[in-house]
Design an enzyme around this catalytic site. Structure first.
Site, short mmCIF file in Angstrom:
data_model
loop_
_atom_site.label_atom_id
_atom_site.label_comp_id
_atom_site.label_asym_id
_atom_site.label_seq_id
_atom_site.Cartn_x
_atom_site.Cartn_y
_atom_site.Cartn_z
N THR A 194 7.98 -6.53 9.99
CA THR A 194 6.66 -6.58 9.53
C THR A 194 6.79 -6.07 8.03
OG1 THR A 194 6.29 -4.31 10.14
CG2 THR A 194 5.96 -5.83 12.01
N GLU A 195 5.64 -6.34 7.45
CA GLU A 195 5.46 -6.18 6.04
C GLU A 195 3.75 -5.85 5.72
OE1 GLU A 195 7.65 -4.97 3.90
OE2 GLU A 195 9.57 -6.13 4.27
N VAL A 196 3.39 -4.42 5.59
CA VAL A 196 1.86 -4.18 5.44
C VAL A 196 1.94 -4.18 3.79
CG1 VAL A 196 0.39 -2.49 5.82
CG2 VAL A 196 1.73 -3.34 7.82
#
Length: 303
Positions: free
Chosen positions: A271-273
């Site tokens: 994931t990449e927030v």
């Protein structure tokens, strides 16, 4: 425009040696506490989880114990999931998202799936809000044989007898403005190469393994997270983080040695927030991480 790095440590075009690494290290001072922020939460969960110490890191005078939390009554007949956070210590919502999942969401999977959660892979970097470890090594390029990173080596060793059991692995990360303002220039300086600027994706996105991208799995996570925070769109070149966008909010990566590939799981994602946006909040970033985990696990359980 590509340029030689003007990073204040080292000489442009010349890789760092021990002196430059020591100069860089001296600038990295603790600004938060692993024991207070992470370990205290883990200790509060010992009634509900089997808490294991899988290693200890020593950097100078600093010692950090590494923790894993495992479902009680591990059932060999159930599918197994691995969730990791804090491989890059500065990516705050990855650590807090893993802890939030443990405290608020994980009970929904009791009796349905075995869970193994590593909330903070890189505690030295967590305390210093840093991407690299003490040796100026990126742990998320170091999940390889004879790893140069203590953090990665400890996790590899711990997971070795379990790695074939996992069906899904979700690794929780962030992409921040400091990736471009600090960490990319530092990397170029360290390696003695030309600094090549790359646009920061604006929003949440996923990084899939190009060798086994599993598009439906990635799409299910994106569909769930869009209700919490907005999804990144491609730049003018059709890319996310310098890589062609494979699907909405998804890029397929061939980068080697990343944590998401540490097991043989069929379903993997990173994931990449994007926490630096004025259109999101720290709480939304944490929530996006937990929603991503739950959506991924739910997808696998529905197959």
């Amino acid at each position: 425009m590509n340029q030689l790095s003007t990073y204040p440590i080292g000489t442009s075009g010349k890789p760092w040696g021990a002196a430059e690494v020591a100069q860089w290290r001296a600038q990295q001072q603790p600004s938060r506490h692993y024991q207070e922020d992470v370990v205290s939460v883990i200790e509060s969960l010992q009634t509900d989880w089997d808490v294991t110490t899988y290693g200890e890191i020593q950097y100078g005078d600093d010692y950090f114990t590494l923790y894993a939390l495992q479902s009680k009554d591990w059932d060999p007949d159930l599918p197994c999931a691995l969730i990791t956070g804090g491989v890059h210590g500065y990516e705050t919502s990855g650590v807090l998202g893993a802890l939030r999942f443990l405290t608020h969401d994980a009970n929904a999977y009791t009796g349905r799936m075995n869970l193994l959660v590593i909330p903070c892979v890189s505690p030295w970097a967590y305390e210093r809000i840093q991407r690299w470890n003490y040796d100026a090594v990126d742990p998320n390029r170091s999940f390889i044989e004879s790893s140069p990173a203590q953090e990665a080596a400890a996790l590899i060793h711990f997971l070795k007898p379990l790695k074939t059991q996992f069906i899904v692995h979700i690794d929780l990360h962030e992409t921040t403005d400091t990736d471009e303002s600090e960490f990319a220039p530092a990397k170029a300086a360290r390696d003695g190469v030309v600094f090549e600027p790359c646009p920061i994706p604006d929003g949440f996105y996923l990084v899939a393994n190009a060798a086994k991208p599993v598009p439906d799995f990635q799409a299910a996570i994106i569909a769930a997270v869009q209700h919490v925070t907005y999804i990144a769109v491609a730049d003018e070149n059709g890319c996310l983080d310098g890589t062609p966008m494979a699907a909405r909010g998804v890029l397929n990566s061939s980068v080697q040695g990343v944590c998401a590939d540490v097991t043989n799981a069929a379903y993997t994602t990173t994931t990449e927030v994007y926490p630096d946006s004025p259109m999101t909040t720290p709480e939304q970033c944490i929530k996006a991480q937990t929603v991503a985990v739950c959506a991924g696990l739910d997808f696998v359980l529905s197959r």
